[in-house]
Design an enzyme around this catalytic site. Structure first.
Site, PDB file in Angstrom:
ATOM      1  N   HIS A  52       8.435 -30.479  11.107  1.00  0.00           N
ATOM      2  CA  HIS A  52       7.590 -29.343  10.675  1.00  0.00           C
ATOM      3  C   HIS A  52       6.654 -29.459   9.688  1.00  0.00           C
ATOM      4  O   HIS A  52       5.626 -28.894   9.551  1.00  0.00           O
ATOM      5  CB  HIS A  52       8.921 -28.355  10.473  1.00  0.00           C
ATOM      6  CG  HIS A  52       9.748 -28.135  11.575  1.00  0.00           C
ATOM      7  ND1 HIS A  52       9.321 -27.417  12.672  1.00  0.00           N
ATOM      8  CD2 HIS A  52      11.030 -28.276  11.839  1.00  0.00           C
ATOM      9  CE1 HIS A  52      10.272 -27.426  13.446  1.00  0.00           C
ATOM     10  NE2 HIS A  52      11.498 -27.945  12.884  1.00  0.00           N
ATOM     11  N   CYS A  77       3.191  -3.383   3.997  1.00  0.00           N
ATOM     12  CA  CYS A  77       2.290  -2.194   4.215  1.00  0.00           C
ATOM     13  C   CYS A  77       2.966  -1.259   5.489  1.00  0.00           C
ATOM     14  O   CYS A  77       4.215  -1.302   5.548  1.00  0.00           O
ATOM     15  CB  CYS A  77       0.978  -2.752   4.960  1.00  0.00           C
ATOM     16  SG  CYS A  77       0.891  -3.791   6.319  1.00  0.00           S
ATOM     17  N   HIS A 134      10.870 -23.715   9.557  1.00  0.00           N
ATOM     18  CA  HIS A 134       9.954 -24.364  10.422  1.00  0.00           C
ATOM     19  C   HIS A 134       8.475 -24.275   9.767  1.00  0.00           C
ATOM     20  O   HIS A 134       7.575 -25.188   9.910  1.00  0.00           O
ATOM     21  CB  HIS A 134       9.663 -23.850  11.892  1.00  0.00           C
ATOM     22  CG  HIS A 134      11.088 -24.051  12.484  1.00  0.00           C
ATOM     23  ND1 HIS A 134      11.176 -23.948  13.953  1.00  0.00           N
ATOM     24  CD2 HIS A 134      12.406 -24.808  12.022  1.00  0.00           C
ATOM     25  CE1 HIS A 134      12.392 -24.626  13.990  1.00  0.00           C
ATOM     26  NE2 HIS A 134      12.920 -25.035  13.080  1.00  0.00           N
ATOM     27  N   ASP A 184       0.843  -1.274  -0.037  1.00  0.00           N
ATOM     28  CA  ASP A 184      -0.168  -0.021   0.107  1.00  0.00           C
ATOM     29  C   ASP A 184       0.888   1.035   0.192  1.00  0.00           C
ATOM     30  O   ASP A 184       2.084   0.980   0.009  1.00  0.00           O
ATOM     31  CB  ASP A 184      -0.949  -0.114   1.214  1.00  0.00           C
ATOM     32  CG  ASP A 184      -0.334   0.128   2.328  1.00  0.00           C
ATOM     33  OD1 ASP A 184       0.945   0.238   2.443  1.00  0.00           O
ATOM     34  OD2 ASP A 184      -1.211  -0.107   3.578  1.00  0.00           O
ATOM     35  N   THR A 215       3.147  -1.965   8.584  1.00  0.00           N
ATOM     36  CA  THR A 215       3.774  -2.564   9.586  1.00  0.00           C
ATOM     37  C   THR A 215       4.010  -4.227   9.252  1.00  0.00           C
ATOM     38  O   THR A 215       4.499  -4.688  10.119  1.00  0.00           O
ATOM     39  CB  THR A 215       2.808  -2.784  10.913  1.00  0.00           C
ATOM     40  OG1 THR A 215       1.580  -3.393  10.383  1.00  0.00           O
ATOM     41  CG2 THR A 215       2.446  -1.342  11.572  1.00  0.00           C
TER      42      THR A 215
HETATM   43  C1  RB5 Z   1      -2.007   2.539   6.583  1.00  0.00           C
HETATM   44  O1  RB5 Z   1      -2.065   3.709   7.153  1.00  0.00           O
HETATM   45  C2  RB5 Z   1      -1.841   1.241   7.412  1.00  0.00           C
HETATM   46  O2  RB5 Z   1      -2.915   1.133   8.238  1.00  0.00           O
HETATM   47  C3  RB5 Z   1      -1.474   0.281   6.737  1.00  0.00           C
HETATM   48  O3  RB5 Z   1      -0.064   0.369   5.897  1.00  0.00           O
HETATM   49  C4  RB5 Z   1      -0.862  -1.095   7.535  1.00  0.00           C
HETATM   50  O4  RB5 Z   1      -0.023  -0.799   8.498  1.00  0.00           O
HETATM   51  C5  RB5 Z   1      -2.004  -2.051   8.052  1.00  0.00           C
HETATM   52  O5  RB5 Z   1      -1.654  -3.046   8.445  1.00  0.00           O
END
Ligand code: RB5
Length: 149
Positions: free
Chosen positions: A133, A65, A98, A8, A67
């Protein structure tokens, strides 16, 4: 091995860096978006790349994304996907050895390109250990068969 790559907007810069890293390795990949300057929902782009793994167009996916968490949640809704958010090299290694991870997720807001490149390298190069595994991964597939009608 063909890799489906997607992000994203929050993962766009890191995805671009990972794409450059993949090129230096001569890796075969398809970028499913998003493009620069877009503001998008990670769900849509994660789904495109995960769908390419399910269909067999690609063998594995790397999704970025903010995180790595949202992308992992999306990818793990697809049959056969084992998406692992890896924040360190050790996790990347064990996710392959694993868990037989076939989808690596990364955080554009939580990881540097330098770290992400090391994670990608280990994730690409580490084989699945099989053995006990394989039994455990098989049990995950059984749960999937039971719940994904
Ligand atoms: C976008 O702002 C953020 O929410 C997205 O990139 C992500 O971290 C979602 O898990």
């Amino acid at each position: 091995m063909k890799i489906a790559l997607a992000s994203d907007h929050a993962g766009y810069d890191l995805k671009t860096g990972v794409a450059e890293y993949l090129k230096t390795r001569g890796a075969d990949f398809i970028d499913f978006g998003c493009g620069p300057g877009e503001k998008v929902d990670y769900v849509d782009y994660g789904a495109r790349a995960a769908g390419a793994v399910v269909s067999g167009q690609c063998d594995r996916a790397i999704l970025v994304c903010g995180t790595g968490l949202g992308m992992a949640i999306v990818a793990n809704k697809f049959r056969g996907l084992r998406a692992t958010p890896c924040s360190c090299v050790y996790a990347a290694e064990v996710s392959r050895a694993h868990n037989d991870s076939n989808c690596l997720t990364l955080g554009g807001r939580t990881q540097t390109l330098e770290l992400a490149s090391r994670i990608v390298r280990v994730w690409l190069e580490t084989p699945f250990e099989g053995g006990r595994h394989a039994r455990r991964v098989g049990k995950i597939s059984d749960i999937e068969s039971e719940n994904f009608k």
